[in-house]
Enzyme design. Structure first.
Site, PDB file in Angstrom:
ATOM      1  CG  HIS A  91      -0.332  -0.659   2.430  1.00 16.85           C
ATOM      2  ND1 HIS A  91      -1.118  -1.650   2.823  1.00 16.85           N
ATOM      3  CD2 HIS A  91       0.572  -0.574   3.039  1.00 16.85           C
ATOM      4  CE1 HIS A  91      -0.594  -2.263   3.965  1.00 16.85           C
ATOM      5  NE2 HIS A  91       0.666  -1.604   4.179  1.00 16.85           N
ATOM      6  NE  ARG A 144      14.672   4.313  12.630  1.00 14.85           N
ATOM      7  CZ  ARG A 144      14.506   2.847  12.541  1.00 14.85           C
ATOM      8  NH1 ARG A 144      13.988   2.558  11.389  1.00 14.85           N
ATOM      9  NH2 ARG A 144      15.156   2.125  13.267  1.00 14.85           N
TER      10      ARG A 144
END
Length: 456
Positions: A363, A440
């Site tokens: 998705h 990150r």
């Protein structure tokens, strides 16, 4: 029956005032294709040696739209009737060929009916396509003596007695080239409209003792012309109903035939199921046991066996191998390719990208200019950053890679086999096989933190 060589004249010079459009009438589409293109295709399928297109209004637009067709363009500068239009094309007729006259705004004429007309044309005579109407008002009437066709009288020129005749002229006819040129040269405009009627050649042929044979179409819709958008929409429904009926009889399950549109050619296997409001455009192939959900659009694509396309998915110029699943709300753009068992979920867009066997993109993802291996998992929110504002670059992902959610892959970049990309990572350099890539910012935590409060 052995037919002579044949050329076709298509009349397409009208403006189409009642369409209220800047587009020439014959370029308005039926089933996704210009009306005149339907007629050109029929002429070519019939084996026409030449196709002469008589044009007037919107000539530049016509030539642009039909530039890929091998047409002889014939200008009718003034629209002075059907006979006048044929006179413009007459210099191109060979004496020993048959000339078939068609109309660019009569899009549903069938090759089968035209072949019957061609076969029925008597030697030295005329083959004429006619129909009988309960209300023939406005149409030219077929006059007969002892059952033989003697002429055609236009409605405005007809007597009260002639207006009771129910057999009318469709305008479609076929005759020998030499005869056609001779009759066209004799036409006059001595009538209520002040125009040159092609229909007058019927009386001329009869006066010469030539035989005129009338043939009827299989369906009335074949000879219905279009003068306004309402008529066009009605013919669209007729056409779609006919296509749906053919598919149902061939074994395709259309859940509601009235809510299915075919705007091209559909090749299909067995046990195909198509839900409501599906549009098929261009050349589409559906394998065995394909299921297509409601609201999907499939264009110029090949869908393999056992694929399932969930509702509101758009597939264009794509290829799917067997057992793929797509959607709902997915978009496969030109160059998308799915290998066997691949899955593309909701709100995923692919362009010029290949997804390997068993790979999954669940998705919220964009994959452009990408090559993705087998058994890869692409997490939600992943984007291949393929464009720098001037050029596009490729992303390559090897087999068995796991890409975490919210990952950006800044192309050109390669991710090796078995690598893992941590969620939230921006990949700007190649990642080696079986490596973990993470970019990150380290998480910090402030205990007892209080959010600012608005002053009252």
């Amino acid at each position: 029956m052995l037919n002579n060589a044949m050329s076709v004249v298509i009349l397409a010079a009208g403006k189409g005032t009642r369409m209220y459009s800047d587009l020439p009438k014959v370029l308005h589409t039926l089933a996704g294709k210009a009306m005149v293109q339907h007629v050109i295709d029929a002429a070519n399928e019939l084996g026409a040696a030449h196709v002469h297109l008589v044009y007037g209004h919107g000539g530049d637009l016509l030539k642009q739209a039909l530039k890929d067709d091998n047409l002889n363009w014939v200008l009718q500068a003034e629209q002075l009737g059907t006979g006048h239009a044929m006179q413009q094309a007459a210099p191109f007729f060979a004496d020993d060929e048959d000339i078939l006259m068609l109309y660019g705004d009569v899009p549903l004429i069938s090759v089968e009916t035209l072949q019957r007309l061609r076969d029925a044309k008597p030697q030295g005579g005329i083959g004429l396509l006619t129909v009988k109407l309960d209300d023939p008002t406005g149409y030219g009437r077929i006059t007969r003596e002892n059952g033989k066709v003697t002429g055609i009288v236009e409605h405005k020129d007809a007597t009260d007695e002639q207006r009771q005749i129910q057999e009318i002229n469709t305008g479609i006819l076929i005759a020998n080239g030499a005869d056609m040129k001779r009759w066209l040269a004799k036409l006059t405009n001595n009538n209520a409209q002040g125009e040159y009627y092609i229909t007058d050649i019927i009386a001329l042929a009869y006066q010469e003792g030539r035989e005129i044979v009338a043939v009827h179409p299989q369906r009335l819709s074949e000879v219905e012309g279009v003068n306004n958008r309402l008529q066009l929409s009605r013919l669209e429904r007729v056409y779609q109903s006919e296509q749906a009926e053919k598919l149902l009889l061939a074994g395709v399950m259309l859940r509601d035939p009235a809510r299915f549109d075919l705007r091209g050619t559909l090749t299909h296997g067995r046990d195909v199921e198509i839900d409501t409001n599906v549009i098929i455009e261009g050349n589409v192939t559906l394998g065995h046991r394909v299921k297509i959900g409601t609201g999907c659009v499939i264009k110029n694509s090949v869908i393999g066996d056992d694929c399932e396309i969930s509702p509101y998915t758009v597939v264009e110029d794509a290829n799917l191998a067997a057992a793929c699943t797509i959607g709902p709300f997915a978009r496969l753009r030109p160059g998308a390719e799915l290998l066997e068992g691949a899955h593309v979920g909701n709100f995923v867009e692919m362009k010029k990208a290949r997804l390997g066997k068993g790979s999954k993109v669940g998705h919220l993802t964009y994959l452009g200019d990408a090559e993705i291996g087998d058994n890869v998992n692409i997490g939600a929110g992943t984007i291949t950053c393929n464009y720098d504002g001037a050029n596009k670059f490729k992303t390559i992902i090897g087999d068995d890679v796991f890409v975490g959610s919210d990952t950006q892959l800044v192309a050109p970049v390669t991710v090796g086999k078995g690598a893992t990309i941590a969620a939230g990572t921006t990949v700007t350099r190649n990642v080696g096989e079986n490596a973990l890539a993470i970019s990150r910012v380290p998480q910090t935590q402030k205990e007892g933190w209080r959010r600012p409060v608005k002053k009252k």
